[in-house]
Design an enzyme around this catalytic site. Structure first.
Site, PDB file in Angstrom:
ATOM      1  N   ASN A 159       0.819  -1.229   0.000  1.00  0.00           N
ATOM      2  CA  ASN A 159       0.000   0.000   0.000  1.00  0.00           C
ATOM      3  C   ASN A 159       0.848   1.273   0.000  1.00  0.00           C
ATOM      4  O   ASN A 159       0.425   2.296  -0.527  1.00  0.00           O
ATOM      5  CB  ASN A 159      -1.035  -0.008   1.126  1.00  0.00           C
ATOM      6  CG  ASN A 159      -0.424  -0.091   2.503  1.00  0.00           C
ATOM      7  OD1 ASN A 159       0.732  -0.480   2.654  1.00  0.00           O
ATOM      8  ND2 ASN A 159      -1.179   0.264   3.506  1.00  0.00           N
ATOM      9  N   GLU A 176       4.328  -3.649  12.458  1.00  0.00           N
ATOM     10  CA  GLU A 176       3.275  -2.653  12.195  1.00  0.00           C
ATOM     11  C   GLU A 176       2.140  -3.405  11.526  1.00  0.00           C
ATOM     12  O   GLU A 176       2.217  -3.734  10.349  1.00  0.00           O
ATOM     13  CB  GLU A 176       3.798  -1.550  11.256  1.00  0.00           C
ATOM     14  CG  GLU A 176       4.963  -0.753  11.782  1.00  0.00           C
ATOM     15  CD  GLU A 176       4.608   0.106  12.990  1.00  0.00           C
ATOM     16  OE1 GLU A 176       3.409   0.231  13.325  1.00  0.00           O
ATOM     17  OE2 GLU A 176       5.549   0.634  13.608  1.00  0.00           O
ATOM     18  N   CYS A 181      -3.426   1.449   6.777  1.00  0.00           N
ATOM     19  CA  CYS A 181      -3.742   0.822   8.071  1.00  0.00           C
ATOM     20  C   CYS A 181      -4.227   1.850   9.083  1.00  0.00           C
ATOM     21  O   CYS A 181      -4.736   1.494  10.126  1.00  0.00           O
ATOM     22  CB  CYS A 181      -2.555   0.033   8.586  1.00  0.00           C
ATOM     23  SG  CYS A 181      -1.055   0.986   8.590  1.00  0.00           S
ATOM     24  N   GLU A 190       8.063   3.334  14.582  1.00  0.00           N
ATOM     25  CA  GLU A 190       8.873   3.740  13.418  1.00  0.00           C
ATOM     26  C   GLU A 190       8.866   5.253  13.321  1.00  0.00           C
ATOM     27  O   GLU A 190       7.901   5.915  13.709  1.00  0.00           O
ATOM     28  CB  GLU A 190       8.303   3.112  12.147  1.00  0.00           C
ATOM     29  CG  GLU A 190       8.507   1.615  12.135  1.00  0.00           C
ATOM     30  CD  GLU A 190       8.235   0.988  10.776  1.00  0.00           C
ATOM     31  OE1 GLU A 190       7.301   1.416  10.090  1.00  0.00           O
ATOM     32  OE2 GLU A 190       8.975   0.065  10.414  1.00  0.00           O
TER      33      GLU A 190
END
Ligand code: ADP
Length: 481
Positions: free
Chosen positions: A152, A253, A287, A461
């Site tokens: 994505n 993640e 997400c 992150e």
């Protein structure tokens, strides 16, 4: 096929068809074949890891300032080739060109950030409890890291991991998603052009079956010390299990199920703008997408009317065409999933205010959709939609909104809109999420820690914390005789 000003960007994957075994990369907008990419066998993956292990100590030995200069050059090259990279990204992933250009800039911003942040891998001097001891900590690179990345955000998800790993003094082997390997190979090309030593950053590629095998190798190879994954919760769990034996450091993640709460005192124009951006960016395939839009009963109808009007205006089409805001979904399977979710919701009483079906443009297109009267028993409430469907839910009290917002195992991002300063703190503290956007729907920035709690993952992150994922803390205890 892709036509670029700088065709070398694709030289390793696209200009020459590699020897079999290969897999095909298609444009999701029309099924056109873009490239054949080689499937890296396990021997190649092992060699790549070994090579990373061999070159990493020399990289770690270089001053962070020097490493940072190369990272900064990568950022500059990404921006210099922004148009070509955006075209590759749109072709293999489908997102509109403006979003693709934005993603390249976002990716560059991580190299820029970590180029600096690597210089601040500070240790500590700890006051000792005894006069004859001196205590301190130093931070050292963990060694070789491996990354598995999703389709994505094919460039920025790699950048967010690789920039941190390289800044920390680690080497990294990347396995990009099978749908989007070309962006990864293009980025690698530029990293080498920027002066990154051979073998320090590598890309191995494979189809889905090959991805599983490479994942196993990453989990079992003792040279890999950190495994960073962005993708589904289901695959994240598998990787956590498989890497348990080697006690590897994991950064995960995983999926989200973001609530987007509009209180009665919200600035409705802002809330509509935010919901639209959060829900329909990348056709809902992020997400941190608003997955459930909860609106207070007193402003529900006004919000819904404005929101549906904006959704009606969204231009759907091939991401390469000017003005397009909604591209295709990644593949036909993704459309099937969305179709099932909408059918389930409608069967259980949801109303379709806009869209609600496949788009006339073809097999990978789904209409931007607004559903009202959504309830917690519907699959659309409990599933990460990953598509252009906005479910609306009416609530009465703040307590009810909090309960609905937290009614999920996911814990990535949440959003709410209010002008009540006390509610800002109260509601933010009650949300069980790793990230909260308050009167703001675009929260991903290199300076800020991105990550989830509960089933949405481990680690962070970006920000200062993103560097820590790739550093070991070593404690030194010095006797003073
Ligand atoms: P999606 O369903 O959105 O494709 P996945 O979690 O399946 O999300 O994929 C994210 C990344 O994980 C991709 O790079 C994919 O190739 C990889 N992947 C998928 N399954 C596995 C697996 N069993 N082991 C290792 N990697 C995997």
């Amino acid at each position: 096929m892709i036509t670029l000003e700088y065709p070398e960007l694709l030289a390793s994957a696209y200009a020459v068809q590699p020897a079999p075994p290969t897999f095909v990369v298609e444009d999701p907008a029309n099924g056109e074949v873009l490239a054949w990419v080689g499937i890296s066998d396990i021997a190649t993956v092992r060699n790549t890891i070994e090579m990373a292990q061999a070159v990493q100590p020399a990289w770690a030995a270089r001053p962070a300032l020097e490493r940072g200069r190369i990272l900064r050059r990568i950022a500059d090259l990404l921006m210099q080739h922004q148009a070509d990279l955006a075209l590759i990204l749109t072709r293999e992933q489908g997102k509109p060109l403006t979003e693709a250009r934005g993603e390249i800039a976002f990716a560059a911003s991580f190299f820029e950030w970590f180029a600096e942040e690597g210089r601040r891998a500070y240790g500590e001097v700890i006051p000792p409890p005894q006069a004859d001891k001196r205590l301190l900590t130093v931070r050292q690179p963990a060694g070789v890291a491996a990354a598995i990345t999703p389709w994505n955000f094919p460039v920025s998800m790699i950048a967010r991991k690789a920039a941190a790993a390289l800044a920390a003094g680690c080497a990294m082997v990347i396995k990009p998603a099978e749908q989007t390997p070309l962006s990864a190979l293009a980025l690698l090309r530029l990293a080498h052009d920027a002066g990154l030593p051979e073998g320090l950053l590598s890309v191995v590629t494979a189809d889905r079956a090959g991805a599983v095998a490479i994942g196993e190798e990453f989990c079992h190879n003792p040279a890999v010390r950190v495994l960073s994954f962005t993708g589904s919760t289901q695959v994240g769990r598998k990787l956590a299990e498989a890497s348990a034996n080697g006690v590897k450091r994991l950064a995960l993640e995983l999926g989200g199920n973001a609530p987007f709460v509009v209180f009665e005192d919200a600035d409705l124009d802002e809330a509509v703008r935010g919901a639209l951006a959060s829900k329909f960016r990348n056709s809902g395939q992020t997400c941190v997408s608003a997955n459930r839009i909860l609106v207070h009963e007193n402003v529900h109808d006004a919000f819904v009317a404005r929101f549906a009007e904006e959704v009606r205006r969204l231009k759907v089409g091939n991401g390469r065409e000017p003005g397009v805001e909604q591209g295709p979904l990644i593949d036909a399977k993704a459309v099937d999933k969305v179709e099932k979710l909408v059918a389930d919701a409608v069967e259980k009483g949801a109303r379709v205010l806009h869209g609600g079906g496949r788009h006339a443009l073809g097999r990978t297109f789904y209409e931007p959709t607004v559903l009202s009267d959504v309830t917690a028993d519907m699959a659309v409430f409990n599933t990460e939609i990953f598509g252009p469907v906005a479910p609306l839910i009416r609530f009465r009290t703040e307590a009810e909104a909090l309960e609905l917002a937290n009614a999920t195992e996911a814990g990535l991002a949440a959003y709410f809109y209010t002008r009540d300063v006390q509610r800002v703190f109260r509601f933010a503290e009650g949300l069980r999420y790793g990230m909260v956007g308050i009167n703001s729907a675009m929260i991903s920035l290199p300076e800020a820690p991105f990550g989830g709690i509960r089933q949405s993952g481990l680690g962070r992150e970006g920000a200062r914390l993103g560097l820590e994922e790739y550093l070991d803390v070593k404690y030194l205890c010095i006797g003073q005789g």
